[in-house]
Motif scaffolding. Structure first.
Motif, PDB file in Angstrom:
ATOM      1  N   ILE A   1     107.220  37.885  44.828  1.00 53.89           N
ATOM      2  CA  ILE A   1     106.335  37.961  43.674  1.00 53.89           C
ATOM      3  C   ILE A   1     107.090  38.666  42.556  1.00 53.89           C
ATOM      4  O   ILE A   1     107.915  39.544  42.821  1.00 53.89           O
ATOM      5  N   GLU A   2     106.855  38.271  41.340  1.00 53.56           N
ATOM      6  CA  GLU A   2     107.547  38.886  40.204  1.00 53.56           C
ATOM      7  C   GLU A   2     107.251  40.384  40.134  1.00 53.56           C
ATOM      8  O   GLU A   2     106.162  40.835  40.463  1.00 53.56           O
ATOM      9  N   GLU A   3     108.244  41.142  39.695  1.00 52.85           N
ATOM     10  CA  GLU A   3     108.087  42.591  39.603  1.00 52.85           C
ATOM     11  C   GLU A   3     106.882  42.996  38.759  1.00 52.85           C
ATOM     12  O   GLU A   3     106.211  43.972  39.056  1.00 52.85           O
ATOM     13  N   LYS A   4     106.583  42.218  37.725  1.00 57.52           N
ATOM     14  CA  LYS A   4     105.453  42.560  36.861  1.00 57.52           C
ATOM     15  C   LYS A   4     104.119  42.460  37.597  1.00 57.52           C
ATOM     16  O   LYS A   4     103.125  43.038  37.178  1.00 57.52           O
ATOM     17  N   ASP A   5     104.082  41.723  38.704  1.00 54.83           N
ATOM     18  CA  ASP A   5     102.859  41.545  39.488  1.00 54.83           C
ATOM     19  C   ASP A   5     102.817  42.446  40.715  1.00 54.83           C
ATOM     20  O   ASP A   5     101.996  42.268  41.599  1.00 54.83           O
ATOM     21  N   LYS A   6     103.717  43.437  40.772  1.00 60.03           N
ATOM     22  CA  LYS A   6     103.810  44.367  41.890  1.00 60.03           C
ATOM     23  C   LYS A   6     103.653  45.776  41.350  1.00 60.03           C
ATOM     24  O   LYS A   6     104.396  46.194  40.470  1.00 60.03           O
ATOM     25  N   ILE A   7     102.701  46.515  41.864  1.00 56.99           N
ATOM     26  CA  ILE A   7     102.463  47.879  41.400  1.00 56.99           C
ATOM     27  C   ILE A   7     102.700  48.819  42.573  1.00 56.99           C
ATOM     28  O   ILE A   7     102.079  48.669  43.637  1.00 56.99           O
ATOM     29  N   LYS A   8     103.591  49.763  42.400  1.00 55.66           N
ATOM     30  CA  LYS A   8     103.942  50.697  43.463  1.00 55.66           C
ATOM     31  C   LYS A   8     102.802  51.673  43.702  1.00 55.66           C
ATOM     32  O   LYS A   8     102.276  52.277  42.775  1.00 55.66           O
ATOM     33  N   LEU A   9     102.399  51.788  44.954  1.00 60.90           N
ATOM     34  CA  LEU A   9     101.441  52.803  45.382  1.00 60.90           C
ATOM     35  C   LEU A   9     102.242  53.979  45.936  1.00 60.90           C
ATOM     36  O   LEU A   9     103.469  53.922  46.011  1.00 60.90           O
ATOM     37  N   SER A  10     101.571  55.023  46.367  1.00 60.34           N
ATOM     38  CA  SER A  10     102.283  56.140  46.993  1.00 60.34           C
ATOM     39  C   SER A  10     103.091  55.646  48.188  1.00 60.34           C
ATOM     40  O   SER A  10     104.174  56.132  48.466  1.00 60.34           O
ATOM     41  N   SER A  11     102.551  54.673  48.904  1.00 58.79           N
ATOM     42  CA  SER A  11     103.260  53.999  49.985  1.00 58.79           C
ATOM     43  C   SER A  11     102.867  52.531  49.934  1.00 58.79           C
ATOM     44  O   SER A  11     101.685  52.202  49.977  1.00 58.79           O
ATOM     45  N   GLY A  12     103.828  51.642  49.794  1.00 62.05           N
ATOM     46  CA  GLY A  12     103.522  50.223  49.709  1.00 62.05           C
ATOM     47  C   GLY A  12     103.241  49.776  48.290  1.00 62.05           C
ATOM     48  O   GLY A  12     103.550  50.479  47.322  1.00 62.05           O
ATOM     49  N   PHE A  13     102.639  48.589  48.176  1.00 62.47           N
ATOM     50  CA  PHE A  13     102.405  47.987  46.867  1.00 62.47           C
ATOM     51  C   PHE A  13     101.002  47.403  46.752  1.00 62.47           C
ATOM     52  O   PHE A  13     100.414  46.992  47.746  1.00 62.47           O
ATOM     53  N   LEU A  14     100.525  47.358  45.517  1.00 61.47           N
ATOM     54  CA  LEU A  14      99.384  46.523  45.169  1.00 61.47           C
ATOM     55  C   LEU A  14     100.000  45.304  44.507  1.00 61.47           C
ATOM     56  O   LEU A  14     100.687  45.411  43.492  1.00 61.47           O
ATOM     57  N   TYR A  15      99.806  44.150  45.139  1.00 58.21           N
ATOM     58  CA  TYR A  15     100.291  42.890  44.588  1.00 58.21           C
ATOM     59  C   TYR A  15      99.154  42.232  43.819  1.00 58.21           C
ATOM     60  O   TYR A  15      98.019  42.210  44.292  1.00 58.21           O
ATOM     61  N   ILE A  16      99.449  41.715  42.653  1.00 63.88           N
ATOM     62  CA  ILE A  16      98.476  40.943  41.889  1.00 63.88           C
ATOM     63  C   ILE A  16      98.855  39.476  42.075  1.00 63.88           C
ATOM     64  O   ILE A  16      99.976  39.072  41.747  1.00 63.88           O
ATOM     65  N   HIS A  17      97.946  38.695  42.619  1.00 63.27           N
ATOM     66  CA  HIS A  17      98.244  37.278  42.835  1.00 63.27           C
ATOM     67  C   HIS A  17      98.574  36.648  41.484  1.00 63.27           C
ATOM     68  O   HIS A  17      97.872  36.886  40.490  1.00 63.27           O
ATOM     69  N   PRO A  18      99.636  35.839  41.413  1.00 64.87           N
ATOM     70  CA  PRO A  18     100.049  35.261  40.131  1.00 64.87           C
ATOM     71  C   PRO A  18      98.944  34.502  39.390  1.00 64.87           C
ATOM     72  O   PRO A  18      98.901  34.534  38.161  1.00 64.87           O
ATOM     73  N   THR A  19      98.046  33.857  40.110  1.00 62.33           N
ATOM     74  CA  THR A  19      96.975  33.132  39.427  1.00 62.33           C
ATOM     75  C   THR A  19      95.869  34.063  38.933  1.00 62.33           C
ATOM     76  O   THR A  19      94.998  33.631  38.191  1.00 62.33           O
ATOM     77  N   ALA A  20      95.913  35.339  39.333  1.00 68.58           N
ATOM     78  CA  ALA A  20      94.893  36.300  38.915  1.00 68.58           C
ATOM     79  C   ALA A  20      95.318  37.137  37.716  1.00 68.58           C
ATOM     80  O   ALA A  20      94.493  37.798  37.091  1.00 68.58           O
ATOM     81  N   THR A  21      96.594  37.098  37.375  1.00 67.91           N
ATOM     82  CA  THR A  21      97.132  37.991  36.350  1.00 67.91           C
ATOM     83  C   THR A  21      96.328  37.971  35.051  1.00 67.91           C
ATOM     84  O   THR A  21      95.909  39.024  34.563  1.00 67.91           O
ATOM     85  N   LEU A  22      96.087  36.819  34.486  1.00 66.20           N
ATOM     86  CA  LEU A  22      95.365  36.754  33.217  1.00 66.20           C
ATOM     87  C   LEU A  22      93.905  37.194  33.355  1.00 66.20           C
ATOM     88  O   LEU A  22      93.311  37.691  32.399  1.00 66.20           O
ATOM     89  N   SER A  23      93.336  37.043  34.535  1.00 63.51           N
ATOM     90  CA  SER A  23      91.946  37.440  34.752  1.00 63.51           C
ATOM     91  C   SER A  23      91.777  38.943  34.895  1.00 63.51           C
ATOM     92  O   SER A  23      90.699  39.474  34.637  1.00 63.51           O
ATOM     93  N   VAL A  24      92.832  39.644  35.332  1.00 59.04           N
ATOM     94  CA  VAL A  24      92.687  41.082  35.603  1.00 59.04           C
ATOM     95  C   VAL A  24      93.530  41.979  34.702  1.00 59.04           C
ATOM     96  O   VAL A  24      93.518  43.196  34.874  1.00 59.04           O
ATOM     97  N   ILE A  25      94.229  41.416  33.725  1.00 66.76           N
ATOM     98  CA  ILE A  25      95.056  42.239  32.847  1.00 66.76           C
ATOM     99  C   ILE A  25      94.194  43.313  32.170  1.00 66.76           C
ATOM    100  O   ILE A  25      93.071  43.049  31.772  1.00 66.76           O
ATOM    101  N   ASN A  26      94.714  44.534  32.127  1.00 66.24           N
ATOM    102  CA  ASN A  26      94.045  45.705  31.537  1.00 66.24           C
ATOM    103  C   ASN A  26      92.846  46.197  32.338  1.00 66.24           C
ATOM    104  O   ASN A  26      92.019  46.961  31.830  1.00 66.24           O
ATOM    105  N   THR A  27      92.740  45.783  33.580  1.00 69.03           N
ATOM    106  CA  THR A  27      91.653  46.202  34.457  1.00 69.03           C
ATOM    107  C   THR A  27      91.966  47.565  35.061  1.00 69.03           C
ATOM    108  O   THR A  27      93.124  47.908  35.268  1.00 69.03           O
ATOM    109  N   THR A  28      90.920  48.331  35.363  1.00 70.28           N
ATOM    110  CA  THR A  28      91.071  49.607  36.052  1.00 70.28           C
ATOM    111  C   THR A  28      90.443  49.490  37.436  1.00 70.28           C
ATOM    112  O   THR A  28      89.318  48.999  37.571  1.00 70.28           O
ATOM    113  N   ILE A  29      91.175  49.952  38.442  1.00 76.16           N
ATOM    114  CA  ILE A  29      90.669  49.986  39.810  1.00 76.16           C
ATOM    115  C   ILE A  29      90.471  51.443  40.190  1.00 76.16           C
ATOM    116  O   ILE A  29      91.397  52.250  40.098  1.00 76.16           O
ATOM    117  N   ASP A  30      89.257  51.777  40.605  1.00 77.92           N
ATOM    118  CA  ASP A  30      88.916  53.139  40.994  1.00 77.92           C
ATOM    119  C   ASP A  30      88.285  53.107  42.376  1.00 77.92           C
ATOM    120  O   ASP A  30      87.769  52.073  42.810  1.00 77.92           O
TER     121      ASP A  30
END
Length: 110
Positions: free
Chosen positions: A52-81
């Motif tokens: 997956i492209e680096e822009k769609d991979k977010i480093k967590l304290s351990s591991g990654f949150l991957y954003i599915h490529p087809t979801a990118t435009l739907s979730v850009i600027n979203t906050t997860i709490d």
């Protein structure tokens, strides 16, 4: 470079716990059709390193949150709490792109 989504410290801790406990590489957030508003979020455990492209991979304290490529435009600027209250605990997704959502909060429209 800014991240596609913002992950609060509480969400990072919760997702990291899942990654460590399940012994996986990360979790993936996707968007697919469904629910009464038309789209819904879908979570998946990822046990292999995704191509997956680096822009769609977010480093967590351990591991990654991957954003599915087809979801990118739907979730850009979203906050997860990660919220805990008297009713329980949940990952809350605040998506500024959503134009409407269903009453139960499980699905949304763009």
């Amino acid at each position: 470079m800014s991240e596609i989504v913002t992950i609060t410290d509480a969400a990072n801790k919760h997702l990291t716990t899942i990654v460590v406990d399940k012994k996986v590489k990360g979790v993936m957030l996707a968007v697919d059709g469904g629910g009464c508003a038309g789209l819904r979020y879908k979570w998946e455990l990822i046990d292999i390193d995704k191509d997956i492209e680096e822009k769609d991979k977010i480093k967590l304290s351990s591991g990654f949150l991957y954003i599915h490529p087809t979801a990118t435009l739907s979730v850009i600027n979203t906050t997860i709490d990660y919220i805990t209250d008297i009713a329980g605990a949940t990952l809350r997704i605040t998506n500024p792109n959503a134009t409407s959502s269903c009453g139960c909060g499980e699905s949304f429209a763009i």
